[in-house]
Write a protein that holds these residues in place. Structure first.
Motif, PDB file in Angstrom:
ATOM      1  N   ALA A 169       2.145 -16.202  37.876  1.00 20.13           N
ATOM      2  CA  ALA A 169       1.291 -16.550  37.092  1.00 20.13           C
ATOM      3  C   ALA A 169       2.666 -16.238  35.978  1.00 20.13           C
ATOM      4  CB  ALA A 169      -0.125 -16.259  36.644  1.00 20.13           C
ATOM      5  N   TYR A 170       2.979 -17.214  35.009  1.00 15.69           N
ATOM      6  CA  TYR A 170       3.909 -17.125  33.870  1.00 15.69           C
ATOM      7  C   TYR A 170       3.485 -16.749  32.644  1.00 15.69           C
ATOM      8  CZ  TYR A 170       3.225 -22.455  33.580  1.00 15.69           C
ATOM      9  OH  TYR A 170       2.895 -23.876  34.471  1.00 15.69           O
ATOM     10  N   MET A 171       4.331 -16.680  31.604  1.00 15.68           N
ATOM     11  CA  MET A 171       2.809 -16.231  29.942  1.00 15.68           C
ATOM     12  C   MET A 171       2.733 -17.558  30.049  1.00 15.68           C
ATOM     13  SD  MET A 171       4.470 -12.048  28.840  1.00 15.68           S
ATOM     14  CE  MET A 171       6.039 -12.794  28.705  1.00 15.68           C
ATOM     15  N   VAL A 172       1.856 -17.345  28.761  1.00 15.16           N
ATOM     16  CA  VAL A 172       1.672 -18.493  28.215  1.00 15.16           C
ATOM     17  C   VAL A 172       2.226 -18.795  26.920  1.00 15.16           C
ATOM     18  CG1 VAL A 172      -0.611 -19.899  26.657  1.00 15.16           C
ATOM     19  CG2 VAL A 172      -1.647 -18.214  28.720  1.00 15.16           C
ATOM     20  N   ASN A 173       2.580 -17.318  26.209  1.00 15.55           N
ATOM     21  CA  ASN A 173       3.802 -17.401  25.400  1.00 15.55           C
ATOM     22  C   ASN A 173       5.129 -17.493  25.578  1.00 15.55           C
ATOM     23  OD1 ASN A 173       1.567 -18.136  23.297  1.00 15.55           O
ATOM     24  ND2 ASN A 173       1.182 -15.981  23.080  1.00 15.55           N
ATOM     25  N   GLY A 174       5.690 -17.502  26.656  1.00 14.26           N
ATOM     26  CA  GLY A 174       6.892 -17.185  27.690  1.00 14.26           C
ATOM     27  C   GLY A 174       7.863 -18.159  27.954  1.00 14.26           C
ATOM     28  N   ALA A 175       8.952 -17.805  28.031  1.00  8.87           N
ATOM     29  CA  ALA A 175      10.458 -18.580  27.901  1.00  8.87           C
ATOM     30  C   ALA A 175       9.848 -19.980  29.050  1.00  8.87           C
ATOM     31  CB  ALA A 175      11.016 -17.679  28.845  1.00  8.87           C
ATOM     32  N   THR A 194      12.398 -29.144  26.887  1.00  4.65           N
ATOM     33  CA  THR A 194      13.696 -28.046  26.178  1.00  4.65           C
ATOM     34  C   THR A 194      13.822 -26.650  26.463  1.00  4.65           C
ATOM     35  OG1 THR A 194      15.321 -28.210  24.731  1.00  4.65           O
ATOM     36  CG2 THR A 194      13.190 -27.013  23.966  1.00  4.65           C
ATOM     37  N   TYR A 195      15.390 -25.991  26.314  1.00  5.98           N
ATOM     38  CA  TYR A 195      15.971 -25.292  26.821  1.00  5.98           C
ATOM     39  C   TYR A 195      14.986 -23.957  25.667  1.00  5.98           C
ATOM     40  CZ  TYR A 195      18.651 -25.721  23.053  1.00  5.98           C
ATOM     41  OH  TYR A 195      19.633 -25.163  21.705  1.00  5.98           O
ATOM     42  N   TYR A 196      14.997 -22.934  26.575  1.00  2.88           N
ATOM     43  CA  TYR A 196      14.494 -21.285  25.525  1.00  2.88           C
ATOM     44  C   TYR A 196      15.364 -20.609  25.168  1.00  2.88           C
ATOM     45  CZ  TYR A 196      12.433 -17.048  24.393  1.00  2.88           C
ATOM     46  OH  TYR A 196      11.961 -15.891  23.909  1.00  2.88           O
ATOM     47  N   ILE A 197      15.708 -20.297  23.966  1.00  2.00           N
ATOM     48  CA  ILE A 197      17.016 -18.632  24.296  1.00  2.00           C
ATOM     49  C   ILE A 197      16.411 -17.167  23.427  1.00  2.00           C
ATOM     50  CG2 ILE A 197      18.993 -20.430  24.259  1.00  2.00           C
ATOM     51  CD1 ILE A 197      19.254 -20.209  21.205  1.00  2.00           C
ATOM     52  N   CYS A 198      17.227 -16.568  23.763  1.00  2.00           N
ATOM     53  CA  CYS A 198      16.615 -15.146  23.108  1.00  2.00           C
ATOM     54  C   CYS A 198      18.218 -14.902  22.597  1.00  2.00           C
ATOM     55  CB  CYS A 198      15.177 -14.571  24.196  1.00  2.00           C
ATOM     56  SG  CYS A 198      14.998 -12.880  23.070  1.00  2.00           S
ATOM     57  N   ASP A 199      17.938 -14.373  21.224  1.00  2.00           N
ATOM     58  CA  ASP A 199      19.927 -13.699  21.491  1.00  2.00           C
ATOM     59  C   ASP A 199      19.898 -12.696  20.871  1.00  2.00           C
ATOM     60  OD1 ASP A 199      20.874 -16.350  20.833  1.00  2.00           O
ATOM     61  OD2 ASP A 199      20.354 -16.605  18.832  1.00  2.00           O
ATOM     62  N   ASP A 200      18.378 -12.150  20.881  1.00  2.00           N
ATOM     63  CA  ASP A 200      18.408 -10.524  20.378  1.00  2.00           C
ATOM     64  C   ASP A 200      16.799  -9.708  21.121  1.00  2.00           C
ATOM     65  OD1 ASP A 200      18.063  -7.481  20.212  1.00  2.00           O
ATOM     66  OD2 ASP A 200      19.077  -8.514  18.135  1.00  2.00           O
ATOM     67  N   ASN A 235      12.946  -9.294  19.186  1.00  2.00           N
ATOM     68  CA  ASN A 235      11.179 -10.409  20.116  1.00  2.00           C
ATOM     69  C   ASN A 235      10.920  -9.744  20.650  1.00  2.00           C
ATOM     70  OD1 ASN A 235      10.493 -12.492  21.202  1.00  2.00           O
ATOM     71  ND2 ASN A 235      11.929 -13.730  21.663  1.00  2.00           N
ATOM     72  N   PRO A 236       9.593  -9.777  18.890  1.00  4.28           N
ATOM     73  CA  PRO A 236       8.541  -9.434  19.733  1.00  4.28           C
ATOM     74  C   PRO A 236       7.111  -9.610  20.759  1.00  4.28           C
ATOM     75  CG  PRO A 236       8.095 -10.577  18.552  1.00  4.28           C
ATOM     76  CD  PRO A 236       9.153 -10.558  17.939  1.00  4.28           C
ATOM     77  N   GLN A 237       7.665 -10.762  20.961  1.00  4.06           N
ATOM     78  CA  GLN A 237       7.037 -11.681  22.185  1.00  4.06           C
ATOM     79  C   GLN A 237       7.831 -10.825  23.515  1.00  4.06           C
ATOM     80  OE1 GLN A 237       7.443 -15.972  21.116  1.00  4.06           O
ATOM     81  NE2 GLN A 237       5.748 -16.277  19.802  1.00  4.06           N
ATOM     82  N   LEU A 238       8.604 -10.236  23.525  1.00 10.30           N
ATOM     83  CA  LEU A 238       8.966 -10.219  25.139  1.00 10.30           C
ATOM     84  C   LEU A 238       8.726  -8.722  25.416  1.00 10.30           C
ATOM     85  CD1 LEU A 238      11.889 -11.736  24.957  1.00 10.30           C
ATOM     86  CD2 LEU A 238      10.269 -12.503  26.249  1.00 10.30           C
ATOM     87  N   GLY A 239       7.413  -7.651  24.403  1.00  7.59           N
ATOM     88  CA  GLY A 239       7.164  -6.389  24.743  1.00  7.59           C
ATOM     89  C   GLY A 239       7.446  -5.860  25.837  1.00  7.59           C
ATOM     90  N   SER A 240       6.425  -6.415  26.612  1.00 12.72           N
ATOM     91  CA  SER A 240       6.108  -5.599  28.195  1.00 12.72           C
ATOM     92  C   SER A 240       7.478  -5.615  28.696  1.00 12.72           C
ATOM     93  CB  SER A 240       5.376  -6.320  28.706  1.00 12.72           C
ATOM     94  OG  SER A 240       5.191  -7.539  28.739  1.00 12.72           O
ATOM     95  N   TRP A 241       8.164  -6.960  28.780  1.00  9.82           N
ATOM     96  CA  TRP A 241       9.852  -7.699  29.052  1.00  9.82           C
ATOM     97  C   TRP A 241      11.002  -6.168  28.923  1.00  9.82           C
ATOM     98  CZ3 TRP A 241      14.425  -9.952  30.057  1.00  9.82           C
ATOM     99  CH2 TRP A 241      14.725 -10.247  31.638  1.00  9.82           C
TER     100      TRP A 241
END
Length: 780
Positions: A193-199, A208-214, A218-224
């Motif tokens: 399952a992909y995260m509800v707020n994930g990429a 559209t595309y998703y980018i994370c420059d740093d 990024n607080p939404q990627l804490g578990s990753w």
């Protein structure tokens, strides 16, 4: 004056150095900054390097400075310097030994390095995209495309990891289908399952595309973040993969660089994802559609490549009909090389009957650019026979790069022969259908006539004065009674449900007729569209069957009466015979006259003979009229019971009876009939024995199993000549000789054995006795 000049010179030098774009720092042998110009950090002056930059002794830069300090040799290098606020700059550093220690001249080349890094990054991206596009042209399926895209991302795009996942939107999961660079132990992290707020959810929701420059910020990627840190992943991009315009998955790219993506980079990556999606659309179309050769390219080389790979004959000719190109397939179809075929005169290879039509068609075609006509023609094979071909002729005289009349022909000889054969078979079938007295017709689900044969039409004309035309409702035919209309309607509707059936019909009017009608549903794919009907006139056969049935009933009645007569007569005859035997026994006891006793003996023998004949008639009658009474039989006991009743006969004196029975399975049959067979066979063996032999015997063996009983009665009597074997079981057949008999005993044996689903076989030679083998079915 000299001091003044020195002071002036120093001021000029300081002014000059302060105005330099380069930073200038002088460090003494104690690693203390004794001079810094304005381009350098003034906060360094009079502080040691260790004070300002703790742990600098463990860096590669310090090793270079130390080497210059001790060796007094000039050094030059480019360094990346990280400040306390985590900002980074690049410097071109020139280290020169001076009297005070070393002089550091540093030029800020950060902008140059950023530009250089971007150029390198863009170069890698262009190489990455170029490689993927090259693979798109070559790969044949989705798996290979995804595999190459991931591999090229690391090999040419300088990405750390790349993976492609496909969505299951119903279950809200994503499945990793291809990857490169992902550690084997971490593969499961990318599935489920992909995260509800994930990429991935962002890509689906926003199209559209998703980018994370740093990633680190990024607080939404804490578990990753622990995984990213362990694998030195600093930024990531998630690109949508589409099929027919709908997002089906994502292309996920991870870089070791912060701020890897900018507008220009993302435009290139989005273009790459679009190329991959386009390739997927091509693969999808290839699954369901056969690519047709309807795209003629303007370039002559591409056109030749297209037509030369085809199995069809393809030609190019000028406006006059002169050939200047023929595809190599001409050899396979017509036996010519392209060069030989081009050398032939125009229209000389067409059948003479087809030439006028071709010339007329060509004249109309040359004045209509782009028009195509389709024809079947006969072309001359090199060996002299004609080949049926079907082809198209297209006017490309005005088409740039072609400028010719383009013809394409396919060998349809087999198809033509098949069509002619089909036509023959259809004509033959029509002849067969019409050359019969049976009626054949078919109706659709609206009861309208589809087709009919000539006998059907003929009968309609005879009965109703006219034929039923195709498309007419067969139930509304004038002359059909309401009962007949109702009957046919029911038959048709049964067939429309899919039932196949046959009915026997009797019509008294308008003519007396018995018919056997069969109905077969007509199907088109999964739909029943009508029924085929077949009617055979069985009036004569039906009348014959009725007459035969009547005769059979009369015969059965006669046989029953005959059986009753035989049974009654036999019983009526036996009673007087029994009385006669009783009276004779009195005379035999009272008389002492030798001649009288001899006459009485003859009378008794004839009475016994007549009684045996009557018994046989009774057995024959019983075998014919009585049903089987199947029960378990004790074979050995039954044999001994029969022997007991026969051994009192004088002819049995001196005969040794050997009985061997093996009952592996209990045997079941009709007891009375089985006993009748034994009595006849054993009595015959006794009767036809040789009286003068001293070693006379009768051997009786029996073996049972689940299927049958096999019983053999063998004697060493006079035997039966082989010439009598074929007739010995016929009724009233008697062997010539002194032994009396009625000739019905063995006939009864054979008939009774067959009644018990068995058979009797004789094997012997004259003078060596007889051997009868009885085989009976075990009627379990």
């Amino acid at each position: 004056m000299e001091n003044y000049i020195n002071t002036i010179t120093q001021r000029q030098i300081r002014h000059t150095m302060d105005s330099l774009l380069e930073g200038v720092q002088i460090i003494d042998f104690n690693w203390r900054y004794v001079y810094t110009n304005t381009s350098a950090d003034s906060g360094l002056h009079l502080h040691t390097m260790m004070e300002k930059f703790p742990d600098i002794e463990n860096t590669e830069v310090f090793k270079v400075l130390q080497h210059c300090m001790t060796s007094r040799k000039e050094e030059r290098l480019e360094i990346e310097f990280v400040y306390f606020d985590k900002s980074v700059k690049w410097f071109d550093l020139n280290v020169v030994p001076v009297d005070e220690g070393i002089c550091l001249m540093s030029l800020d080349i950060t902008a140059h390095k950023v530009a250089e890094e971007k150029l390198k990054k863009m170069k890698n991206l262009y190489a990455f995209i170029s490689q993927v596009n090259q693979k798109i042209v070559r790969v044949e399926n989705e798996k290979m495309l995804f595999q190459n895209a991931c591999t090229m991302a690391l090999e040419f795009g300088a990405f750390k990891m790349a993976w492609i996942g496909i969505f299951n939107k119903e279950e809200k999961t994503i499945k990793l289908v291809e990857q490169c660079g992902v550690p084997q132990k971490d593969l499961k992290r990318f599935e489920g399952a992909y995260m509800v707020n994930g990429a991935q959810a962002y890509v689906l929701q926003n199209n559209t595309y998703y980018i994370c420059d740093d990633i680190d910020k990024n607080p939404q990627l804490g578990s990753w973040k622990p995984f990213a840190k362990k694998n030195n992943i600093r930024s990531g991009m998630v690109l949508p993969i589409r099929k027919s315009g709908i997002i089906i998955g994502t292309f996920n790219l991870y870089s070791t660089k912060v701020n890897f993506s900018d507008k220009e980079v993302m435009e290139l990556l989005v273009e790459l994802a679009g190329d991959i999606s386009y390739a997927l659309d091509l693969f999808e179309k290839a699954k369901y559609h056969k690519i047709v050769e309807d795209l003629i390219v303007s370039n002559e080389n591409k056109f030749r490549a297209l037509i030369e790979k085809s199995s069809e004959i393809k030609t190019l000719s000028d406006i006059e009909g002169r050939l200047f190109y023929v595809s190599p397939s001409i050899k396979k179809v017509l036996g010519y090389t392209p060069k030989e075929f081009i050398a032939l005169k125009s229209f000389s290879f067409y059948h003479p009957d087809d030439v006028p039509m071709l010339i007329k068609t060509r004249k109309k075609l040359v004045v209509t650019p782009g028009k195509t006509v389709k024809r079947q023609v006969r072309l001359l094979h090199k060996k002299g026979y004609w080949v049926w071909c079907e082809g198209t002729l297209t006017n490309f005289l005005d088409e740039a790069g072609i400028n010719a009349m383009f013809a394409s022909f396919t060998d349809v000889s087999e198809r033509k022969e098949a069509a002619l054969q089909l036509e023959f078979e259809q004509n033959n079938l029509t002849a067969l259908i019409n050359n019969t007295e049976d009626l054949m017709w078919s109706v659709d689900t609206d009861f309208k006539l589809i087709t009919s044969n000539e006998p059907f039409d003929k009968l309609m004309r005879y009965l109703f004065g006219k034929e039923i035309l195709k498309g007419e409702n067969t139930l509304l035919c004038s002359g059909l009674s309401q009962e007949q209309q109702k009957r046919f309607k029911q038959f048709y509707e049964r067939a429309f449900t899919g039932e196949i059936f046959t009915e026997v019909i009797y019509d008294k009017k308008p003519i007396e007729r018995w018919s056997e009608m069969s109905f077969y549903p007509i199907r088109k794919e999964h739909e029943i569209i009508g029924t085929a009907c077949f009617s055979q006139n069985i009036t004569t056969r039906r009348k014959s069957d009725l007459k035969l049935q009547q005769q059979n009933q009369e015969l059965i009645k006669t046989n029953l009466e005959l059986d009753r007569f035989v049974y009654s007569v036999s019983h009526d005859l036996r009673s007087p015979l029994t009385s006669m035997l009783g009276l004779i026994s009195f005379i035999e006891e009272d008389s002492q006259e030798k001649e009288t006793l001899e006459h009485i003996k003859l009378i008794k023998n004839n009475i016994h003979r007549l009684d045996n004949s009557i018994k046989n008639i009774l057995n024959y009658s019983y075998n014919n009229r009585a049903e089987l009474d199947v029960q378990q039989i004790n074979i050995e006991k039954t044999i001994h019971d029969v022997l007991s009743s026969l051994t009192d006969v004088k002819a049995a004196d001196g005969i040794i009876f050997n009985v061997r029975v093996k009952e592996f399975i209990q045997f079941h049959t009709d007891r009375k009939r089985f006993t009748t067979i034994l009595e006849n066979l054993i009595s015959n063996a006794i009767k036809y024995h040789t009286e003068n032999k001293t070693d006379r015997y009768i051997n009786i063996t029996a073996v049972t199993d689940k299927e049958k009983l096999e019983l053999n009665i063998e004697d060493n009597g006079i035997g039966i000549d082989t010439k009598h074997h074929e007739k010995i079981f016929d009724m009233f057949y008697r062997l010539s000789g002194e032994k009396p008999g009625s000739g019905i005993g063995l006939y009864i044996v054979k008939e009774t054995a067959e009644k018990l689903l068995g058979k009797i076989v004789l094997e012997n030679t004259k003078g060596h006795g007889a051997s009868f083998t009885l085989t009976l079915k075990n009627l379990l």
